[in-house]
Scaffold this active site. Sequence first.
Site, PDB file in Angstrom:
ATOM      1  N   LYS A  22       0.841  -1.205   0.000  1.00 31.79           N
ATOM      2  CA  LYS A  22       0.000   0.000   0.000  1.00 31.79           C
ATOM      3  C   LYS A  22       0.875   1.254   0.000  1.00 31.79           C
ATOM      4  CE  LYS A  22      -1.819   1.708   3.960  1.00 31.79           C
ATOM      5  NZ  LYS A  22      -1.568   3.148   4.131  1.00 31.79           N
ATOM      6  N   ASN A  23       1.896   1.270   0.859  1.00 33.30           N
ATOM      7  CA  ASN A  23       2.680   2.497   1.023  1.00 33.30           C
ATOM      8  C   ASN A  23       3.633   2.763  -0.139  1.00 33.30           C
ATOM      9  OD1 ASN A  23       1.356   3.004   3.366  1.00 33.30           O
ATOM     10  ND2 ASN A  23       3.095   2.598   4.732  1.00 33.30           N
ATOM     11  N   ARG A 102      -4.242  10.831   4.595  1.00 26.75           N
ATOM     12  CA  ARG A 102      -3.156  11.804   4.685  1.00 26.75           C
ATOM     13  C   ARG A 102      -2.244  11.787   3.463  1.00 26.75           C
ATOM     14  NH1 ARG A 102      -1.351  14.186   8.902  1.00 26.75           N
ATOM     15  NH2 ARG A 102       0.714  13.938   8.004  1.00 26.75           N
ATOM     16  N   CYS A 126      -5.579  13.246  13.085  1.00 31.10           N
ATOM     17  CA  CYS A 126      -5.390  11.841  12.729  1.00 31.10           C
ATOM     18  C   CYS A 126      -5.355  11.055  14.021  1.00 31.10           C
ATOM     19  CB  CYS A 126      -4.064  11.724  11.981  1.00 31.10           C
ATOM     20  SG  CYS A 126      -3.441  10.070  11.877  1.00 31.10           S
ATOM     21  N   ARG A 131       0.213  14.823  13.210  1.00 31.21           N
ATOM     22  CA  ARG A 131       1.146  14.442  12.138  1.00 31.21           C
ATOM     23  C   ARG A 131       1.277  15.637  11.213  1.00 31.21           C
ATOM     24  NH1 ARG A 131      -0.711   8.576  10.043  1.00 31.21           N
ATOM     25  NH2 ARG A 131       1.194   8.677   8.826  1.00 31.21           N
ATOM     26  N   PRO A 132       2.212  16.524  11.551  1.00 30.09           N
ATOM     27  CA  PRO A 132       2.334  17.757  10.776  1.00 30.09           C
ATOM     28  C   PRO A 132       2.848  17.526   9.353  1.00 30.09           C
ATOM     29  CG  PRO A 132       4.080  17.620  12.428  1.00 30.09           C
ATOM     30  CD  PRO A 132       3.201  16.426  12.627  1.00 30.09           C
ATOM     31  N   VAL A 133       2.718  18.558   8.520  1.00 32.67           N
ATOM     32  CA  VAL A 133       3.242  18.481   7.149  1.00 32.67           C
ATOM     33  C   VAL A 133       4.280  19.577   6.904  1.00 32.67           C
ATOM     34  CG1 VAL A 133       1.285  17.298   6.038  1.00 32.67           C
ATOM     35  CG2 VAL A 133       1.206  19.782   6.346  1.00 32.67           C
ATOM     36  N   ASP A 134       4.809  20.162   8.009  1.00 32.00           N
ATOM     37  CA  ASP A 134       5.745  21.274   7.874  1.00 32.00           C
ATOM     38  C   ASP A 134       6.980  20.910   7.053  1.00 32.00           C
ATOM     39  OD1 ASP A 134       6.250  19.553  10.090  1.00 32.00           O
ATOM     40  OD2 ASP A 134       7.704  20.967  10.902  1.00 32.00           O
ATOM     41  N   LEU A 135       7.467  19.685   7.184  1.00 27.66           N
ATOM     42  CA  LEU A 135       8.698  19.323   6.471  1.00 27.66           C
ATOM     43  C   LEU A 135       8.435  19.090   4.980  1.00 27.66           C
ATOM     44  CD1 LEU A 135      10.274  16.991   9.188  1.00 27.66           C
ATOM     45  CD2 LEU A 135      10.760  19.403   8.721  1.00 27.66           C
ATOM     46  N   ASP A 316       4.821   0.703  12.040  1.00 27.74           N
ATOM     47  CA  ASP A 316       3.611   0.068  11.506  1.00 27.74           C
ATOM     48  C   ASP A 316       3.465  -1.396  11.929  1.00 27.74           C
ATOM     49  OD1 ASP A 316       2.852   2.401  10.317  1.00 27.74           O
ATOM     50  OD2 ASP A 316       3.381   1.818   8.279  1.00 27.74           O
ATOM     51  N   ARG A 408      -8.711  -0.492   4.799  1.00 27.99           N
ATOM     52  CA  ARG A 408      -7.834   0.518   4.205  1.00 27.99           C
ATOM     53  C   ARG A 408      -6.480  -0.093   3.841  1.00 27.99           C
ATOM     54  NH1 ARG A 408      -6.485   4.959   7.861  1.00 27.99           N
ATOM     55  NH2 ARG A 408      -5.143   5.275   6.071  1.00 27.99           N
TER      56      ARG A 408
HETATM   57  C1  UD1 Z   1       4.519   6.937   6.323  1.00 27.22           C
HETATM   58  C2  UD1 Z   1       3.636   5.724   6.158  1.00 27.22           C
HETATM   59  C3  UD1 Z   1       3.124   5.253   7.521  1.00 27.22           C
HETATM   60  C4  UD1 Z   1       4.300   5.021   8.466  1.00 27.22           C
HETATM   61  C5  UD1 Z   1       5.201   6.248   8.502  1.00 27.22           C
HETATM   62  C6  UD1 Z   1       6.473   6.015   9.315  1.00 27.22           C
HETATM   63  C7  UD1 Z   1       2.629   5.917   3.972  1.00 27.22           C
HETATM   64  C8  UD1 Z   1       1.418   6.147   3.167  1.00 27.22           C
HETATM   65  N1  UD1 Z   1       2.517   6.052   5.291  1.00 27.22           N
HETATM   66  O1  UD1 Z   1       3.727   7.974   6.874  1.00 27.22           O
HETATM   67  O2  UD1 Z   1       2.388   4.039   7.334  1.00 27.22           O
HETATM   68  O3  UD1 Z   1       3.810   4.774   9.770  1.00 27.22           O
HETATM   69  O4  UD1 Z   1       5.611   6.619   7.179  1.00 27.22           O
HETATM   70  O5  UD1 Z   1       7.145   4.904   8.833  1.00 27.22           O
HETATM   71  O6  UD1 Z   1       3.675   5.607   3.451  1.00 27.22           O
HETATM   72  N2  UD1 Z   1       6.760  14.678  10.643  1.00 27.22           N
HETATM   73  C9  UD1 Z   1       6.905  16.020  10.956  1.00 27.22           C
HETATM   74  N3  UD1 Z   1       6.696  16.931   9.956  1.00 27.22           N
HETATM   75  C10 UD1 Z   1       6.374  16.569   8.688  1.00 27.22           C
HETATM   76  C11 UD1 Z   1       6.240  15.198   8.380  1.00 27.22           C
HETATM   77  C12 UD1 Z   1       6.459  14.268   9.370  1.00 27.22           C
HETATM   78  O7  UD1 Z   1       7.184  16.380  12.086  1.00 27.22           O
HETATM   79  O8  UD1 Z   1       6.194  17.445   7.837  1.00 27.22           O
HETATM   80  C13 UD1 Z   1       6.984  13.674  11.700  1.00 27.22           C
HETATM   81  C14 UD1 Z   1       5.734  12.825  11.978  1.00 27.22           C
HETATM   82  O9  UD1 Z   1       4.865  13.461  12.873  1.00 27.22           O
HETATM   83  C15 UD1 Z   1       6.355  11.571  12.564  1.00 27.22           C
HETATM   84  C16 UD1 Z   1       7.674  11.447  11.789  1.00 27.22           C
HETATM   85  O10 UD1 Z   1       7.940  12.735  11.256  1.00 27.22           O
HETATM   86  O11 UD1 Z   1       6.630  11.762  13.924  1.00 27.22           O
HETATM   87  C17 UD1 Z   1       7.660  10.433  10.665  1.00 27.22           C
HETATM   88  O12 UD1 Z   1       6.545  10.677   9.823  1.00 27.22           O
HETATM   89  P1  UD1 Z   1       6.574  10.313   8.268  1.00 27.22           P
HETATM   90  O13 UD1 Z   1       7.727   9.398   8.025  1.00 27.22           O
HETATM   91  O14 UD1 Z   1       6.502  11.564   7.477  1.00 27.22           O
HETATM   92  O15 UD1 Z   1       5.231   9.487   8.108  1.00 27.22           O
HETATM   93  P2  UD1 Z   1       4.239   9.484   6.854  1.00 27.22           P
HETATM   94  O16 UD1 Z   1       5.006   9.729   5.606  1.00 27.22           O
HETATM   95  O17 UD1 Z   1       3.054  10.341   7.157  1.00 27.22           O
END
Ligand code: UD1
Length: 429
Positions: A22-23, A102, A126, A131-135, A316, A408
Amino acid sequence: MDRIRIVGGRRLDGIIPISGAKNAALPLMIASLLTEQTLVLENVPRLADVALLQRILGNHGVDIMVGGKRPGETADHGQTLHISAANIVDTTAPYELVSKMRASFWVLAPLVARMGEARVSMPGGCAIGTRPVDLLIMAIARLGAAIEIDSGYVVARAPRGLKGAEIVFPKVTVGGTHTAIMAAALADGTTVIENAAREPEIVDLADCLNKMGARISGAGSRRIVIDGVAKLNGARHTVLPDRIETGTYAMAVAMAGGEILLQNTRVDLLQAPIDVLVRTGVTVTPTNRGIRVARNGGGLEPVEVTTAPFPEFPTDLQAQLMALMTRARGTSHIVETVFENRFMHVQELARLGARIQLDGEKATIEGVERLKGAPVMATDLRASVSLVIAALAAEGETLVNRVYHLDRGFERLEEKLGRCGAAIERLSG
Ligand code: UD1
């Protein structure tokens, strides 16, 4: 709403075919936005998240044709999607769709890279914590997009195209790395990503993009280098096996006892979870058809595990391992370092008789002699499957409610387990 009914105590014996990841399928489908030619993806799992992303891409004007059945094919074969983003008619991804999944936020990168602008809703809350998207936004801004936050939407503009740059992630992020790769593929010049995520799904995306004409090297390491190209072409790509599904069924066999061949999957995708399973006393043997997992009679030993980005133990699989450790001969410790608040399964496992104590990011699991079936509630994708695993070893009947979470991410779960001897059925309505 569908429920799943499980009567515990049956061994699992037989073959479980592992689906495409899926991922990996989700970012690969999103990458189709980078080209006006057709991207053909094989081994795409039949999951609710994939269907939802089809709708989201359709909203941008993407046509998706699902290939028909071929001679000799069974339901165990993944689907083939022919994805054509020849005409992107809308660069907005609305809240109603993005809030449901997401990963759909990731359309931001290819839309701004190819179309020069994108307007994508912030994903919002969530069940597994903030789970921010700042990065992700930082990565696109580093490549020269002007970013504005407007009524809950991220608006990114780069009318003259993106420009290669250095992107240093302060924290490993899968979504951030996918975003940076997709944006940089069509940028002018060279992009270097430092502290990149090393997950196999990142490598799969880079492999597919390279088939499409991108110039990406270093995927799978901490440093990825991308030489931008003006245009990407169509390609044909097979989605890699789902390592989380693989690990989940390995833990199901460990819990129920028995011997299973996990077909069409590979140990290198999940060496850390396999090492943990071996420490618990389970036998794991790689074969040329997949991975054989067996536990015949012996008890389970407790373990100490900390989740972390690949190649460490994946977050996961944390809930599934916790379910398994509820039956270990002693006390286990699991530390969750990737997501905060990813312990919602603890309360539900307790309903089955598990003894688990939480202290911040650390869970202490005291193994018990027996679990007893009860009605439980699924709260998120991985938590819900941990309840299924616990139920396989619980006495009597467990009813897992809110099964849509399972749908899902797990394809035909009740069928795959049922064929191997589990007493499991879906109750509709
Ligand atoms: C992806 C996977 C999810 C898995 C996760 C970690 C998919 C569709 N989903 O989620 O199943 O659990 O990787 O292996 O592939 N973070 C920030 N800012 C950001 C983005 C992330 O602080 O902009 C933090 C998150 O809150 C978290 C960490 O970084 O603590 C890792 O998150 P991330 O690897 O980005 O997870 P996803 O890509 O959302």
